[in-house]
Design an enzyme around this catalytic site. Structure first.
Site, PDB file in Angstrom:
ATOM      1  N   HIS A  58      -4.789  11.026  -5.396  1.00 52.97           N
ATOM      2  CA  HIS A  58      -3.763  11.465  -6.328  1.00 52.97           C
ATOM      3  C   HIS A  58      -4.438  11.634  -7.683  1.00 52.97           C
ATOM      4  O   HIS A  58      -5.410  10.932  -7.980  1.00 52.97           O
ATOM      5  CB  HIS A  58      -2.690  10.395  -6.522  1.00 52.97           C
ATOM      6  N   ASP A  61      -4.959   8.267  -9.226  1.00 52.42           N
ATOM      7  CA  ASP A  61      -5.884   7.321  -8.589  1.00 52.42           C
ATOM      8  C   ASP A  61      -7.225   7.389  -9.316  1.00 52.42           C
ATOM      9  O   ASP A  61      -8.010   6.436  -9.319  1.00 52.42           O
ATOM     10  CB  ASP A  61      -6.166   7.693  -7.124  1.00 52.42           C
ATOM     11  N   MET A  92      -8.919  16.900   0.227  1.00 52.54           N
ATOM     12  CA  MET A  92      -7.483  17.015  -0.106  1.00 52.54           C
ATOM     13  C   MET A  92      -7.207  16.326  -1.437  1.00 52.54           C
ATOM     14  O   MET A  92      -7.812  15.310  -1.766  1.00 52.54           O
ATOM     15  CB  MET A  92      -6.672  16.347   1.020  1.00 52.54           C
ATOM     16  N   GLU A 185       4.744  16.459   3.156  1.00 50.84           N
ATOM     17  CA  GLU A 185       4.807  15.201   3.917  1.00 50.84           C
ATOM     18  C   GLU A 185       6.205  14.595   3.860  1.00 50.84           C
ATOM     19  O   GLU A 185       6.720  14.292   2.789  1.00 50.84           O
ATOM     20  CB  GLU A 185       3.776  14.216   3.344  1.00 50.84           C
ATOM     21  N   LYS A 187       9.262  11.755   4.877  1.00 51.75           N
ATOM     22  CA  LYS A 187       9.497  10.317   5.092  1.00 51.75           C
ATOM     23  C   LYS A 187      11.001  10.090   5.003  1.00 51.75           C
ATOM     24  O   LYS A 187      11.650  10.687   4.142  1.00 51.75           O
ATOM     25  CB  LYS A 187       8.749   9.510   4.021  1.00 51.75           C
ATOM     26  N   GLU A 221       2.970  12.062   9.011  1.00 55.80           N
ATOM     27  CA  GLU A 221       2.378  10.712   9.007  1.00 55.80           C
ATOM     28  C   GLU A 221       2.994   9.894  10.133  1.00 55.80           C
ATOM     29  O   GLU A 221       4.230   9.820  10.258  1.00 55.80           O
ATOM     30  CB  GLU A 221       2.611  10.024   7.660  1.00 55.80           C
ATOM     31  N   HIS A 224       5.767   7.426   9.200  1.00 54.79           N
ATOM     32  CA  HIS A 224       7.019   7.988   8.694  1.00 54.79           C
ATOM     33  C   HIS A 224       7.927   8.464   9.826  1.00 54.79           C
ATOM     34  O   HIS A 224       9.139   8.312   9.750  1.00 54.79           O
ATOM     35  CB  HIS A 224       6.728   9.109   7.697  1.00 54.79           C
ATOM     36  N   ASP A 249      -1.676  12.376   8.466  1.00 51.60           N
ATOM     37  CA  ASP A 249      -1.850  11.012   7.952  1.00 51.60           C
ATOM     38  C   ASP A 249      -1.743  10.042   9.118  1.00 51.60           C
ATOM     39  O   ASP A 249      -0.659   9.837   9.690  1.00 51.60           O
ATOM     40  CB  ASP A 249      -0.784  10.678   6.897  1.00 51.60           C
ATOM     41  N   ASP A 259       7.948  -0.053   5.470  1.00 51.84           N
ATOM     42  CA  ASP A 259       6.809   0.870   5.518  1.00 51.84           C
ATOM     43  C   ASP A 259       5.505   0.068   5.644  1.00 51.84           C
ATOM     44  O   ASP A 259       5.035  -0.519   4.677  1.00 51.84           O
ATOM     45  CB  ASP A 259       6.835   1.680   4.218  1.00 51.84           C
ATOM     46  N   ASP A 261       2.245   0.955   7.048  1.00 55.46           N
ATOM     47  CA  ASP A 261       0.923   1.578   6.818  1.00 55.46           C
ATOM     48  C   ASP A 261      -0.215   0.771   7.458  1.00 55.46           C
ATOM     49  O   ASP A 261      -1.225   0.471   6.815  1.00 55.46           O
ATOM     50  CB  ASP A 261       0.660   1.771   5.313  1.00 55.46           C
ATOM     51  N   ASP A 291      -4.078   7.141   6.231  1.00 55.14           N
ATOM     52  CA  ASP A 291      -3.246   6.738   5.101  1.00 55.14           C
ATOM     53  C   ASP A 291      -2.665   5.369   5.433  1.00 55.14           C
ATOM     54  O   ASP A 291      -1.529   5.245   5.872  1.00 55.14           O
ATOM     55  CB  ASP A 291      -2.130   7.763   4.853  1.00 55.14           C
TER      56      ASP A 291
HETATM   57  C1  GLT Z   1       1.817   6.940  -0.714  1.00 56.05           C
HETATM   58  C2  GLT Z   1       2.615   7.287   0.509  1.00 56.05           C
HETATM   59  C3  GLT Z   1       1.868   8.146   1.436  1.00 56.05           C
HETATM   60  C4  GLT Z   1       1.540   9.495   0.892  1.00 56.05           C
HETATM   61  C5  GLT Z   1       0.620   9.458  -0.242  1.00 56.05           C
HETATM   62  C6  GLT Z   1       0.494  10.835  -0.822  1.00 56.05           C
HETATM   63  S1  GLT Z   1       0.974   8.260  -1.385  1.00 56.05           S
HETATM   64  O1  GLT Z   1       0.871   5.972  -0.414  1.00 56.05           O
HETATM   65  O2  GLT Z   1       2.997   6.070   1.147  1.00 56.05           O
HETATM   66  O3  GLT Z   1       2.490   8.283   2.674  1.00 56.05           O
HETATM   67  O4  GLT Z   1       0.835  10.194   1.895  1.00 56.05           O
HETATM   68  O5  GLT Z   1       1.277  11.037  -1.926  1.00 56.05           O
HETATM   69 MN    MN Z   2       1.066   9.476   3.865  1.00 55.27          MN
HETATM   70 MN    MN Z   3       3.307   5.631   4.650  1.00 57.02          MN
END
Ligand code: GLT
Ligand code: MN
Ligand code: MN
Length: 390
Positions: A58, A61, A92, A185, A187, A221, A224, A249, A259, A261, A291
């Site tokens: 980002h 970042d 990216m 993306e 979610k 992702e 998500h 992702d 969430d 991750d 991600d």
């Molecule tokens: C954030 C989010 C991710 C996105 C990123 C891109 S930032 O961490 O949870 O799923 O891909 O903005």
């Molecule tokens: Mn993501």
């Molecule tokens: Mn995520």
């Protein structure tokens, strides 16, 4: 002679991580950071050490939101040097339209026109940054584009605002000759109670309504779609079939949870397997971007274990997919599934003659029902391969 580790990541695997993933300090809504801050340069070194190919970021970042132009230029120069020295590319870039409190009511869809304009300006600057670093994919994740109360705006108005912003940004990319492809993306929720464009499928419906649909695809992702209780591979397959799988992702997530991750493949190995098999079977050649972030228990050695684990699991599953494809019993079952008597009329594309033939055909439903569909055996063979007993 020592056999080379077959799961050692190579540049051709295109494994990438976000600065925000390895740099994640383990903060959560209930507890503070457990790891000290590390610089983007240190993250790039870590990525090289674990064998990754790319780093994504980002705007903020890398460049703090309040940095002066001179500071920005120095930071970018140093970062480029770190990437070059470590052989890491930037495939990216993206923009943070969620962290700063100004985005509390969204960015492109916010009710305040000043916030919407700022969001577009911030994205243009993030596009400038990404282009300078060589990025060709620009991800847009609208984490704050949503509601707690639907009294705040009409939901179709949000769609129109989002369209206007994406159209504007496509034109900016064209004018600047950046050559970006945008990857949207989805979610369903978190951080907003309900986020617009909650699934990849929503975006696939939105993209054809844009001014430059050819420039815009998706960045699905794992976590998500799993949060929405959906089959991730199916979403990826539909995006792929539409020519819209611009980025991906990879991570993991137990359905029904916050969430998470998690490290790729760590929550649901079997769905990770079907996903890797799909990507490898169709020849997806974009980034394999993780991600995700390490458990909050870890120090930075543990963060490296996390990153290595993501890539290792992908490569193990890729090998398992090759075994699955080469398995004679599986091949025989697959052939059996789609066999039919020679007299079966083909459907295919409509023609008057073909339709007449189809209407005239008498189907023997009892014979059709006698045909085996040994999916139990097929799935158990998959489990045997995955668990290494076959
Ligand atoms: C954030 C989010 C991710 C996105 C990123 C891109 S930032 O961490 O949870 O799923 O891909 O903005
Ligand atoms: Mn993501
Ligand atoms: Mn995520």
């Amino acid at each position: 002679m020592k056999r080379q580790d077959p799961y050692q990541p190579q540049p051709q695997h295109k494994f990438s991580f976000g600065l925000w993933t390895l740099g994640n300090r383990g903060r959560d809504p209930f507890g503070d950071a457990v790891r000290p801050p590390i610089s983007p340069g240190q993250i790039v070194e870590m990525l090289a050490e674990v064998g990754a190919w790319g780093v994504n970021l980002h705007d903020n970042d890398l460049v703090p939101i309040e940095a002066s132009a001179a500071e920005r230029d120095r930071i970018v120069r140093d970062f480029k040097k770190a990437c070059a020295q470590n052989g890491i590319v930037v495939p990216m870039a993206t923009v943070s339209l969620f962290f700063h409190p100004v985005f509390r009511d969204g960015a492109f869809t916010a009710n305040d026109p000043e916030v919407r304009a700022y969001a577009v300006q911030k994205t243009m600057r993030a596009m400038d940054l990404g282009a300078e670093l060589g990025a060709k994919i620009f991800v847009l994740w609208g984490g704050r584009e949503g509601t707690e109360t639907d009294g705040c705006r009409r939901a179709d108005e949000a769609v129109k605002r989002l369209r206007e912003a994406v159209n504007y940004l496509c034109d900016y990319s064209i004018q600047q000759k950046y050559g970006y492809r945008f990857a949207l993306e989805a979610k369903p929720n978190e951080p907003r109670a309900d986020i617009y464009m909650s699934t990849t499928g929503h975006y696939l419906g939105f993209i054809p309504t844009l001014d430059h649909p050819e420039m815009v695809g998706v960045n699905p992702e794992v976590a998500h779609e799993h949060m929405a209780g959906l089959n991730f591979m199916h979403a990826v397959a539909q995006a792929w079939e539409a020519g819209k799988l611009f980025h991906i992702d990879l991570n993991d997530q137990a359905p029904g949870r916050y969430d998470q991750d998690l490290r790729f493949g760590s929550a649901n190995l079997k769905s990770a397997f079907w996903l890797v098999k799909f990507l490898e079977d169709v020849g997806y050649d974009g980034s394999r971007h993780f991600d995700a972030h390490a458990y909050r228990t870890e120090d930075y050695e543990g963060v490296k274990d996390f990153a290595r684990g993501c890539m290792r699991t992908y490569l193990i599953l890729k090998e398992k997919a090759a075994s699955w494809n080469a398995d004679k019993e599986i091949a025989a079952i697959l052939a059996e599934l789609s066999s039919a008597p020679k007299t079966t009329p083909a459907v295919g594309k409509y023609s008057k003659a073909g339709a007449a033939k189809l209407l005239a055909h008498v189907f023997d439903k009892d014979a059709i029902l006698r045909k085996r569909l040994p999916y139990e055996r097929l799935d158990q063979l998959t489990v045997d391969i995955l668990t290494g007993v076959r």
